[in-house]
Write an enzyme that holds these catalytic residues in place. Structure first.
Site, PDB file in Angstrom:
ATOM      1  N   LYS A 134     -29.974  37.813  21.920  1.00 37.40           N
ATOM      2  CA  LYS A 134     -30.548  36.479  22.128  1.00 37.40           C
ATOM      3  C   LYS A 134     -29.590  35.454  21.548  1.00 37.40           C
ATOM      4  CE  LYS A 134     -34.283  34.423  23.748  1.00 37.40           C
ATOM      5  NZ  LYS A 134     -35.197  34.781  24.848  1.00 37.40           N
ATOM      6  N   ASP A 174     -33.907  30.292  28.512  1.00 37.46           N
ATOM      7  CA  ASP A 174     -35.094  30.364  27.657  1.00 37.46           C
ATOM      8  C   ASP A 174     -35.512  28.902  27.474  1.00 37.46           C
ATOM      9  OD1 ASP A 174     -36.657  32.420  25.782  1.00 37.46           O
ATOM     10  OD2 ASP A 174     -36.411  30.622  24.600  1.00 37.46           O
TER      11      ASP A 174
HETATM   12  P1  NDP Z   1     -39.210  25.750  28.942  1.00 39.14           P
HETATM   13  O1  NDP Z   1     -38.227  24.988  28.135  1.00 39.14           O
HETATM   14  O2  NDP Z   1     -39.056  25.762  30.417  1.00 39.14           O
HETATM   15  O3  NDP Z   1     -40.689  25.253  28.621  1.00 39.14           O
HETATM   16  C1  NDP Z   1     -41.217  25.296  27.327  1.00 39.14           C
HETATM   17  C2  NDP Z   1     -42.557  24.575  27.321  1.00 39.14           C
HETATM   18  O4  NDP Z   1     -43.187  24.778  26.071  1.00 39.14           O
HETATM   19  C3  NDP Z   1     -42.425  23.070  27.500  1.00 39.14           C
HETATM   20  O5  NDP Z   1     -43.556  22.554  28.131  1.00 39.14           O
HETATM   21  C4  NDP Z   1     -42.313  22.593  26.052  1.00 39.14           C
HETATM   22  O6  NDP Z   1     -42.702  21.230  25.867  1.00 39.14           O
HETATM   23  C5  NDP Z   1     -43.271  23.529  25.355  1.00 39.14           C
HETATM   24  N1  NDP Z   1     -42.831  23.741  23.969  1.00 39.14           N
HETATM   25  C6  NDP Z   1     -41.637  24.264  23.567  1.00 39.14           C
HETATM   26  N2  NDP Z   1     -41.561  24.286  22.229  1.00 39.14           N
HETATM   27  C7  NDP Z   1     -42.712  23.774  21.789  1.00 39.14           C
HETATM   28  C8  NDP Z   1     -43.241  23.541  20.495  1.00 39.14           C
HETATM   29  N3  NDP Z   1     -42.528  23.829  19.380  1.00 39.14           N
HETATM   30  N4  NDP Z   1     -44.478  23.001  20.415  1.00 39.14           N
HETATM   31  C9  NDP Z   1     -45.197  22.684  21.526  1.00 39.14           C
HETATM   32  N5  NDP Z   1     -44.749  22.890  22.773  1.00 39.14           N
HETATM   33  C10 NDP Z   1     -43.542  23.422  22.902  1.00 39.14           C
HETATM   34  O7  NDP Z   1     -39.182  27.239  28.344  1.00 39.14           O
HETATM   35  P2  NDP Z   1     -39.678  28.600  29.024  1.00 39.14           P
HETATM   36  O8  NDP Z   1     -40.860  28.328  29.867  1.00 39.14           O
HETATM   37  O9  NDP Z   1     -38.483  29.257  29.608  1.00 39.14           O
HETATM   38  O10 NDP Z   1     -40.093  29.460  27.741  1.00 39.14           O
HETATM   39  C11 NDP Z   1     -41.404  29.409  27.179  1.00 39.14           C
HETATM   40  C12 NDP Z   1     -41.659  30.647  26.330  1.00 39.14           C
HETATM   41  O11 NDP Z   1     -41.525  31.814  27.145  1.00 39.14           O
HETATM   42  C13 NDP Z   1     -40.699  30.854  25.156  1.00 39.14           C
HETATM   43  O12 NDP Z   1     -41.388  31.486  24.104  1.00 39.14           O
HETATM   44  C14 NDP Z   1     -39.674  31.826  25.721  1.00 39.14           C
HETATM   45  O13 NDP Z   1     -39.014  32.558  24.710  1.00 39.14           O
HETATM   46  C15 NDP Z   1     -40.591  32.710  26.551  1.00 39.14           C
HETATM   47  N6  NDP Z   1     -39.924  33.484  27.594  1.00 39.14           N
HETATM   48  C16 NDP Z   1     -39.194  32.866  28.575  1.00 39.14           C
HETATM   49  C17 NDP Z   1     -38.598  33.606  29.559  1.00 39.14           C
HETATM   50  C18 NDP Z   1     -37.909  32.973  30.713  1.00 39.14           C
HETATM   51  O14 NDP Z   1     -37.586  33.700  31.667  1.00 39.14           O
HETATM   52  N7  NDP Z   1     -37.666  31.669  30.722  1.00 39.14           N
HETATM   53  C19 NDP Z   1     -38.646  35.087  29.531  1.00 39.14           C
HETATM   54  C20 NDP Z   1     -39.514  35.635  28.510  1.00 39.14           C
HETATM   55  C21 NDP Z   1     -40.091  34.848  27.564  1.00 39.14           C
HETATM   56  P3  NDP Z   1     -41.568  20.090  25.750  1.00 39.14           P
HETATM   57  O15 NDP Z   1     -40.933  20.011  27.088  1.00 39.14           O
HETATM   58  O16 NDP Z   1     -42.311  18.867  25.336  1.00 39.14           O
HETATM   59  O17 NDP Z   1     -40.622  20.585  24.678  1.00 39.14           O
END
Ligand code: NDP
Length: 453
Positions: A134, A174
């Protein structure tokens, strides 16, 4: 994060964990992730004492390699900025290190190590040939222009490229890293190396080596897992009231698939607040705000008059039957879990990594809530990344339907593996235990075969 109190671990797991705490001070997320796995392994280690003798646990908790580097870049006003870059190549026993890059101000070594550690077992569970890693940076892409993001990505890759390769280490996206960032990173990699090595990054655009379904894979896969977990209980998603946290890549496609399977998704969020739409979230409007315009979730309530926006609150205040936490780690703690259970929660599938803290997971288990841990239920993203690598190696491209069918099969296989492994180790229906033991055993077999490496 607040200081954590860990339940006692005994025997070999206990001494290994004490050493992790001593050697990795100030890394609470990493401690939490390691504890959760070690806590699950007792029954497996009792059956296989030779694994303890070979110091498998001690080797597993120590990353093979950790990289930290300076990322200097220039903003649009000409000011020089400096961020920190990370890549933790945690375990390569099953294949090239594989795992995403996270760009978010909260990224530090502890966060990257927790994510890398989780990734080892998740990748093993897919049954595919990928190791765990990662990376990321404390760079915040929010509010930055495309040109700033490009300059940052180019500087980041100018250091990282020397550690990557299709047979060595293959990053993906991510939080904060999507198609735009992967494009800039791949462009710089190609320029520096003079190699069109598509297999070095996944999540690429469809026109230059990307795979159908990779964008949708984590969200879709999570809902496929959830549907399977409900099916074995004689239930389904039809008419269920669901809440999804976040509104990024994983959330949007979890909403899309859950809606397709009949659920009513009434709330989602971003880091500023959440929206509630009792008629069901209008996905086209949500996609326009989030995917096309990189806007804030508050705009949804401006465009949908019957919806309401709550600034600063937690989306988990909204009662639901099914919860899909898809934003970030530790977003559901014990009191939040108790509140959700009191208001009728029956199933949780983690789309994010470690979004439910140990107290929450414990309460879900006690209350009989069906609980799918992220390392199983969000494995569809990395599994489809491995399918992207397979297509790149064969210089071919599969259709959307073909790739989606493979994803569905992989998720059902992971589900079956978790269930069977939990039953074999005396804790029927415990997906956390099943996922941790099944992932661990696959990695342990390979490490044992390789000798002391
Ligand atoms: P994105 O950046 O596309 O979206 C993240 C979302 O979560 C946004 O709406 C963001 O809001 C919100 N968010 C992020 N951090 C915080 C926080 N500290 N508090 C509140 N809201 C938060 O990321 P992903 O959708 O790619 O990833 C989301 C999760 O899924 C993570 O845990 C990631 O590790 C996991 N994941 C992702 C994969 C992938 O293929 N992308 C694969 C497996 C797991 P804002 O825009 O306001 O920051």
């Amino acid at each position: 994060m607040t200081t954590q109190v860990f339940a006692d671990l005994h025997g070999h797991a206990g001494t290994t964990f004490a050493e992790v705490l001593r050697r990795n001070p100030g890394e609470p997320e990493f401690h939490q992730a390691v504890h959760e796995v070690l806590e699950s392994l007792g029954a497996a280690l009792a059956k296989r004492p030779e694994l303890a003798d070979a110091a498998l646990l001690e080797r597993l908790v120590e990353p093979e390699r950790q990289l930290m580097f300076r990322v200097p870049w220039t903003d649009d006003t000409g000011r020089v900025r400096v961020n920190r870059g990370f890549r933790v190549e945690f375990n390569g026993a099953l294949g090239p290190y594989k795992g995403g890059l996270r760009f978010h101000p909260s990224v530090n070594l502890s966060v990257v190590k927790f994510l890398g550690f989780e990734q080892i077992f998740k990748n093993a569970l897919t049954g595919l040939g990928i190791g765990g890693g990662k990376g990321g940076s404390d760079f915040d892409p929010k509010g930055r222009s495309d040109a700033e993001v490009m300059r940052f990505c180019q500087s980041f890759m100018t250091e990282l490229y020397r550690h990557l390769g299709e047979h060595t280490d293959v990053p993906a996206g991510d939080i904060g890293v999507g198609g735009r960032e992967i494009g800039y990173l791949f462009g710089q990699y190609r320029r520096i190396t003079n190699r069109y090595e598509t297999g070095v990054l996944t999540g690429k655009g469809l026109g230059w080596g990307g795979s159908h379904v990779r964008t949708e894979a984590t969200g879709y896969g999570c809902v496929y897992f959830l549907a399977e977990m409900l099916r074995v209980r004689g239930e389904d998603l039809e008419g269920r009231r669901a809440v999804v946290s976040g509104s990024g890549n994983v959330s949007i496609f979890a909403i899309e698939k859950a809606r397709e399977l009949g659920a009513l998704i009434v709330a989602c969020s971003d880091s500023s607040g959440y929206i509630v739409d009792d008629k069901g979230i209008d996905l086209e409007i949500l996609k326009d705000i989030k995917l096309n315009r990189r806007g804030r979730i508050a705009e949804y309530a401006e465009r949908v008059p019957h919806a309401r926006y709550v600034a600063g609150g937690s989306v988990w205040e909204v009662p639901c039957d099914v919860a899909l936490p898809c934003a970030t780690q530790n977003e559901i703690d014990g009191p939040t879990a108790a509140h959700l259970i009191k208001h009728g929660l029956t199933a949780v599938a983690e789309g994010a990594n470690m979004p439910c803290d140990p107290d929450a997971v414990h309460l879900f288990r006690e209350a009989g809530v069906a609980f799918a841990p992220g390392k199983a239920s969000n494995a569809g993203g990395v599994a489809t990344s491995a399918l992207e690598m397979a297509q790149n190696a064969a210089r071919t491209s599969w259709t959307f339907t073909d790739t989606d069918t493979r994803l569905g099969t992989i998720m059902r296989d992971i589900h079956a593996t978790c269930l069977e492994t939990a039953a074999e180790h005396g804790d029927e229906g415990n997906y956390v235990l099943g996922a941790n033991i099944a992932g661990f055993l696959r990695v342990a077999e390979a490490m044992t075969a390789f000798g002391v490496v």
